[in-house]
Design an enzyme around this catalytic site. Sequence first.
Site, PDB file in Angstrom:
ATOM      1  CG  ASP A   8     -91.061  52.127 -66.147  1.00  0.00           C
ATOM      2  OD1 ASP A   8     -90.111  52.858 -65.853  1.00  0.00           O
ATOM      3  OD2 ASP A   8     -91.435  51.945 -67.314  1.00  0.00           O
ATOM      4  CG  ASP A 102     -92.886  55.412 -68.397  1.00  0.00           C
ATOM      5  OD1 ASP A 102     -92.016  56.050 -67.770  1.00  0.00           O
ATOM      6  OD2 ASP A 102     -92.697  54.310 -68.909  1.00  0.00           O
ATOM      7  CD  GLU A 103     -89.481  55.965 -64.122  1.00  0.00           C
ATOM      8  OE1 GLU A 103     -89.080  55.137 -63.290  1.00  0.00           O
ATOM      9  OE2 GLU A 103     -88.768  56.412 -65.020  1.00  0.00           O
TER      10      GLU A 103
HETATM   11  P1  TTP Z   1     -88.734  54.388 -70.079  1.00  0.00           P
HETATM   12  O1  TTP Z   1     -89.684  53.947 -69.024  1.00  0.00           O
HETATM   13  O2  TTP Z   1     -87.282  54.492 -69.727  1.00  0.00           O
HETATM   14  O3  TTP Z   1     -88.820  53.407 -71.326  1.00  0.00           O
HETATM   15  P2  TTP Z   1     -90.075  52.726 -72.000  1.00  0.00           P
HETATM   16  O4  TTP Z   1     -91.313  52.927 -71.184  1.00  0.00           O
HETATM   17  O5  TTP Z   1     -90.170  53.184 -73.412  1.00  0.00           O
HETATM   18  O6  TTP Z   1     -89.660  51.193 -72.020  1.00  0.00           O
HETATM   19  P3  TTP Z   1     -89.563  50.171 -70.797  1.00  0.00           P
HETATM   20  O7  TTP Z   1     -90.543  49.083 -71.097  1.00  0.00           O
HETATM   21  O8  TTP Z   1     -88.155  49.679 -70.814  1.00  0.00           O
HETATM   22  O9  TTP Z   1     -89.900  50.940 -69.555  1.00  0.00           O
HETATM   23  O10 TTP Z   1     -89.180  55.794 -70.635  1.00  0.00           O
HETATM   24  C1  TTP Z   1     -90.533  56.183 -70.748  1.00  0.00           C
HETATM   25  C2  TTP Z   1     -90.735  57.049 -71.972  1.00  0.00           C
HETATM   26  O11 TTP Z   1     -89.919  58.209 -71.901  1.00  0.00           O
HETATM   27  C3  TTP Z   1     -90.361  56.361 -73.264  1.00  0.00           C
HETATM   28  O12 TTP Z   1     -91.433  55.596 -73.789  1.00  0.00           O
HETATM   29  C4  TTP Z   1     -89.965  57.510 -74.140  1.00  0.00           C
HETATM   30  C5  TTP Z   1     -89.429  58.550 -73.194  1.00  0.00           C
HETATM   31  N1  TTP Z   1     -87.965  58.559 -73.236  1.00  0.00           N
HETATM   32  C6  TTP Z   1     -87.320  59.439 -74.114  1.00  0.00           C
HETATM   33  O13 TTP Z   1     -87.983  60.199 -74.830  1.00  0.00           O
HETATM   34  N2  TTP Z   1     -85.954  59.424 -74.158  1.00  0.00           N
HETATM   35  C7  TTP Z   1     -85.189  58.592 -73.375  1.00  0.00           C
HETATM   36  O14 TTP Z   1     -83.945  58.606 -73.476  1.00  0.00           O
HETATM   37  C8  TTP Z   1     -85.860  57.694 -72.475  1.00  0.00           C
HETATM   38  C9  TTP Z   1     -85.058  56.747 -71.624  1.00  0.00           C
HETATM   39  C10 TTP Z   1     -87.237  57.719 -72.431  1.00  0.00           C
HETATM   40 MG    MG Z   2     -91.283  52.616 -69.122  1.00  0.00          MG
END
Ligand code: TTP
Ligand code: MG
Length: 352
Positions: A8, A102-103
């Site tokens: 992720d 992203d994951e």
């Molecule tokens: P995530 O992997 O949940 O968050 P992140 O990568 O920003 O942070 P982390 O380091 O905790 O993993 O989500 C990936 C992307 O998806 C995030 O950058 C933006 C988008 N996203 C949204 O647009 N709305 C949301 O509610 C979430 C959870 C994510």
């Molecule tokens: Mg993330």
Amino acid sequence: MRKIIHIDMDAFFAAVEQRDNPSLRGRAIAVGHNGRRGVVSTASYEARPFGVRSALPSVTAKRLCPELIFVEPRFEAYKAVSEQIRAIFHQYTDLVEPLSLDEAFLDVSHHPSATIVAQEIKRKIFETTSLTASAGVSTNKMLAKIASDYRKPDGLFVIPPEDIESFVAQLPIEKFFGIGEVTAAKMHRLGIRTGADLREWSREALIREFGKAGELYYGYARGEDRREVTPNRVRKSLGAEITFIDDIDNFADLLEELAAVRDEVWSRVKRHEFYGKTVVLKVKFSDFHQITRSKTLLTVIESYDTLQTVSNELLESINLENQKVRLLGLTIGNTPEPCAESIQLQFDFDNL
Ligand code: TTP
Ligand code: MG
């Protein structure tokens, strides 16, 4: 026993914005619309201590963190990075299941060490995108997903089989993958706060309280999750590559290494019944300068001999004089017309 990795990206959208605009680095930023009805897509790690997080109304975010800088999202940029990281995942296994841009889950059961694969993937992601990712490694999806979150950002956390029981016992139930706020609140009301509490419940009692999901939670309490990694991507190409421990400077050795890469490609071709018309050879030199050479045939490649002839010709066509090679890659692509079903899947994939 399976070996599953969950990868992720860290603060994904925000990290891409900070990468592409140096003036945003080290600052509290939120990606999202800064309007009355806007919400935060994600926040940089600098903004998180203020309580700024995904799905928060922009107005609230600004109140919590007055110096917060809002950046409009650029989905094309995120999609481009997403494609880069997926290409890296596919260097290690075909069993890649993206959950969002992203994951993804990877099943690397065939590999001697999932931890080494996870380290390499993190390194390659950083080399390719200048962004960090966090990785979790364990024996199933649920545990790998929890593990990737455990040491964020830039983390790598492994839950080996012998630690599963104690790890799960101490875990707060809201940390379990798939237990959302509503379920967590209900569990709290029932006195279930950790994996150890959850474990005291019988299967029947959990099903009575939570319906079908109760079955899943029963497994969670024991660190079990039988769900398989299911790739949902339409394959466009298939390949393998090898990076040498010592750079190679002679053609004979390269031919030999090419044969090893080709064997791997061919075994995948057969395993996946993937047949393409184009062969692409990638060569990276010791100075990291990289070239590709390709050849497209009139019909799909159905024999190893054809692949051997074409790939050797491609290697011969490259001027290797006075150069050392650090990486060789071989890819087959360009399948004939996709059927209607795969067009549909492709569409779904683009809209993840
Ligand atoms: P995530 O992997 O949940 O968050 P992140 O990568 O920003 O942070 P982390 O380091 O905790 O993993 O989500 C990936 C992307 O998806 C995030 O950058 C933006 C988008 N996203 C949204 O647009 N709305 C949301 O509610 C979430 C959870 C994510
Ligand atoms: Mg993330």
